[in-house]
Design a protein around this motif. Sequence first.
Motif, PDB file in Angstrom:
ATOM      1  N   THR A 133      17.640   7.698  10.443  1.00 56.91           N
ATOM      2  CA  THR A 133      18.070   6.726   9.829  1.00 56.91           C
ATOM      3  C   THR A 133      17.650   5.507  10.164  1.00 56.91           C
ATOM      4  O   THR A 133      16.938   4.481   9.883  1.00 56.91           O
ATOM      5  N   ALA A 134      17.830   5.338  11.773  1.00 61.44           N
ATOM      6  CA  ALA A 134      17.518   4.219  12.492  1.00 61.44           C
ATOM      7  C   ALA A 134      16.008   4.005  12.679  1.00 61.44           C
ATOM      8  O   ALA A 134      15.586   2.805  12.507  1.00 61.44           O
ATOM      9  N   PHE A 135      15.203   4.915  12.380  1.00 56.78           N
ATOM     10  CA  PHE A 135      13.728   4.852  12.589  1.00 56.78           C
ATOM     11  C   PHE A 135      13.262   4.755  11.109  1.00 56.78           C
ATOM     12  O   PHE A 135      11.718   4.372  11.062  1.00 56.78           O
ATOM     13  N   ALA A 136      13.808   4.875  10.234  1.00 51.80           N
ATOM     14  CA  ALA A 136      13.297   4.881   8.792  1.00 51.80           C
ATOM     15  C   ALA A 136      13.194   3.562   8.271  1.00 51.80           C
ATOM     16  O   ALA A 136      13.776   2.729   8.351  1.00 51.80           O
ATOM     17  N   SER A 137      11.990   3.454   7.447  1.00 46.78           N
ATOM     18  CA  SER A 137      11.748   2.251   6.672  1.00 46.78           C
ATOM     19  C   SER A 137      11.957   2.405   5.347  1.00 46.78           C
ATOM     20  O   SER A 137      12.529   3.717   4.965  1.00 46.78           O
ATOM     21  N   PRO A 138      12.111   1.579   4.588  1.00 44.20           N
ATOM     22  CA  PRO A 138      12.560   1.591   3.094  1.00 44.20           C
ATOM     23  C   PRO A 138      11.648   2.744   2.492  1.00 44.20           C
ATOM     24  O   PRO A 138      10.373   2.925   2.761  1.00 44.20           O
ATOM     25  N   GLU A 139      12.381   3.443   1.524  1.00 41.16           N
ATOM     26  CA  GLU A 139      11.883   4.632   0.888  1.00 41.16           C
ATOM     27  C   GLU A 139      10.665   3.968   0.309  1.00 41.16           C
ATOM     28  O   GLU A 139       9.657   4.908  -0.057  1.00 41.16           O
ATOM     29  N   ALA A 140      10.732   3.072  -0.439  1.00 40.14           N
ATOM     30  CA  ALA A 140       9.511   2.557  -1.289  1.00 40.14           C
ATOM     31  C   ALA A 140       9.315   0.955  -0.981  1.00 40.14           C
ATOM     32  O   ALA A 140      10.025   0.244  -1.617  1.00 40.14           O
ATOM     33  N   PRO A 141       8.779   0.656   0.021  1.00 41.48           N
ATOM     34  CA  PRO A 141       8.494  -0.790   0.217  1.00 41.48           C
ATOM     35  C   PRO A 141       7.866  -1.402  -0.855  1.00 41.48           C
ATOM     36  O   PRO A 141       6.943  -1.082  -1.723  1.00 41.48           O
ATOM     37  N   THR A 142       8.416  -2.696  -1.245  1.00 41.76           N
ATOM     38  CA  THR A 142       7.749  -3.394  -2.247  1.00 41.76           C
ATOM     39  C   THR A 142       6.206  -3.812  -2.046  1.00 41.76           C
ATOM     40  O   THR A 142       5.813  -3.705  -0.935  1.00 41.76           O
ATOM     41  N   ASP A 143       5.235  -4.261  -3.125  1.00 40.97           N
ATOM     42  CA  ASP A 143       4.096  -4.831  -2.879  1.00 40.97           C
ATOM     43  C   ASP A 143       4.234  -5.937  -2.046  1.00 40.97           C
ATOM     44  O   ASP A 143       3.211  -5.832  -1.061  1.00 40.97           O
ATOM     45  N   GLN A 144       5.085  -6.762  -1.770  1.00 43.43           N
ATOM     46  CA  GLN A 144       5.082  -7.817  -0.993  1.00 43.43           C
ATOM     47  C   GLN A 144       5.061  -7.525   0.576  1.00 43.43           C
ATOM     48  O   GLN A 144       4.512  -7.896   1.319  1.00 43.43           O
ATOM     49  N   GLU A 145       6.118  -6.433   0.622  1.00 43.06           N
ATOM     50  CA  GLU A 145       6.375  -5.856   1.956  1.00 43.06           C
ATOM     51  C   GLU A 145       5.038  -4.823   2.430  1.00 43.06           C
ATOM     52  O   GLU A 145       4.858  -5.209   3.617  1.00 43.06           O
ATOM     53  N   VAL A 146       4.545  -4.503   1.533  1.00 43.03           N
ATOM     54  CA  VAL A 146       3.263  -3.879   2.032  1.00 43.03           C
ATOM     55  C   VAL A 146       2.048  -4.791   2.406  1.00 43.03           C
ATOM     56  O   VAL A 146       1.499  -4.505   3.464  1.00 43.03           O
ATOM     57  N   ALA A 147       1.915  -6.028   1.598  1.00 42.43           N
ATOM     58  CA  ALA A 147       0.789  -6.725   1.736  1.00 42.43           C
ATOM     59  C   ALA A 147       1.325  -7.520   3.356  1.00 42.43           C
ATOM     60  O   ALA A 147       0.548  -7.663   4.001  1.00 42.43           O
ATOM     61  N   GLN A 148       2.464  -7.861   3.311  1.00 39.31           N
ATOM     62  CA  GLN A 148       2.909  -8.244   4.588  1.00 39.31           C
ATOM     63  C   GLN A 148       2.702  -7.498   5.996  1.00 39.31           C
ATOM     64  O   GLN A 148       2.268  -7.861   7.045  1.00 39.31           O
ATOM     65  N   ALA A 149       2.987  -6.104   5.548  1.00 41.46           N
ATOM     66  CA  ALA A 149       2.739  -5.204   6.695  1.00 41.46           C
ATOM     67  C   ALA A 149       1.234  -5.006   7.117  1.00 41.46           C
ATOM     68  O   ALA A 149       0.768  -4.988   8.365  1.00 41.46           O
ATOM     69  N   PHE A 150       0.313  -5.177   5.848  1.00 47.19           N
ATOM     70  CA  PHE A 150      -1.295  -5.363   6.118  1.00 47.19           C
ATOM     71  C   PHE A 150      -1.631  -6.515   6.984  1.00 47.19           C
ATOM     72  O   PHE A 150      -2.434  -6.442   7.782  1.00 47.19           O
ATOM     73  N   GLN A 151      -0.967  -7.508   6.554  1.00 48.88           N
ATOM     74  CA  GLN A 151      -1.227  -8.843   7.429  1.00 48.88           C
ATOM     75  C   GLN A 151      -0.867  -8.632   8.751  1.00 48.88           C
ATOM     76  O   GLN A 151      -1.831  -9.165   9.671  1.00 48.88           O
ATOM     77  N   GLU A 152       0.367  -8.093   9.155  1.00 52.31           N
ATOM     78  CA  GLU A 152       0.551  -7.961  10.479  1.00 52.31           C
ATOM     79  C   GLU A 152      -0.423  -7.049  11.294  1.00 52.31           C
ATOM     80  O   GLU A 152      -0.788  -7.359  12.268  1.00 52.31           O
ATOM     81  N   ALA A 153      -0.583  -5.989  10.574  1.00 53.16           N
ATOM     82  CA  ALA A 153      -1.364  -4.878  11.190  1.00 53.16           C
ATOM     83  C   ALA A 153      -2.910  -5.245  11.269  1.00 53.16           C
ATOM     84  O   ALA A 153      -3.446  -5.233  12.332  1.00 53.16           O
ATOM     85  N   ASN A 154      -3.239  -6.453  10.305  1.00 53.70           N
ATOM     86  CA  ASN A 154      -4.592  -7.122  10.592  1.00 53.70           C
ATOM     87  C   ASN A 154      -4.739  -7.909  11.829  1.00 53.70           C
ATOM     88  O   ASN A 154      -5.635  -7.739  12.435  1.00 53.70           O
ATOM     89  N   THR A 155      -3.655  -8.636  11.970  1.00 57.46           N
ATOM     90  CA  THR A 155      -3.609  -9.373  13.194  1.00 57.46           C
ATOM     91  C   THR A 155      -3.622  -8.836  14.351  1.00 57.46           C
ATOM     92  O   THR A 155      -4.367  -9.018  15.346  1.00 57.46           O
ATOM     93  N   VAL A 156      -2.872  -7.688  14.408  1.00 61.02           N
ATOM     94  CA  VAL A 156      -2.693  -6.929  15.869  1.00 61.02           C
ATOM     95  C   VAL A 156      -4.182  -6.379  15.988  1.00 61.02           C
ATOM     96  O   VAL A 156      -4.772  -6.325  17.102  1.00 61.02           O
TER      97      VAL A 156
END
Length: 184
Positions: free
Chosen positions: A20-43
């Motif tokens: 549970t500590a390592f789990a992310s939300p079961e179904a991230p929202t589109d906004q969370e997915v887009a934010q994760a993409f932007q962060e991954a793109n930066t890295v």
Amino acid sequence: MKIVRSLFLSAILVLTAVLTAFASPEAPTDQEVAQAFQEANTVYEWFEHHPLETDGKEKKDTGYMIYYTVADKDYPTMLALKTRVNECFTEALAGFIISDSRMYREFDGRLYVAPSAKALDPRKGTSTINIVRVSPTRINLEISTPIMEDPVHGKTNVLETKKTIFPYVKTLKGWRFSYFESLE
């Protein structure tokens, strides 16, 4: 027998808490997915076109490249950089990104960068993102990037549109990208 059962139940509770500590939300929202993409793109771009900035205070010449100390205090060591890469990408992809790069090295416990980057492709236009939920454990980001004729000389006709799929998959450590490439 009670001791064995108690130990077994305790082990299950500990395992559940760890997962549970390592789990992310079961179904991230589109906004969370887009934010994760932007962060991954930066890295990811730290290894392609936009390396971490250097403070220029110290340098190391390896005979092949010259490295300078990284200015960003969030990344004082290679371990800190690897940890950040692993937060965005699957273990296999993160390992490939780090091992394929000669841009970063650690000397005397400090992170150094060779401030060289790949040239940008001026023909690539602004990308658009379409989020497609494939399954409960996979979300595809379908990225469309227009390729222009010769924008440097004013020719902005779109020759083609490059479509790339960036799989965002659920792992034991949370949601991570299993494929990535530069959009620039």
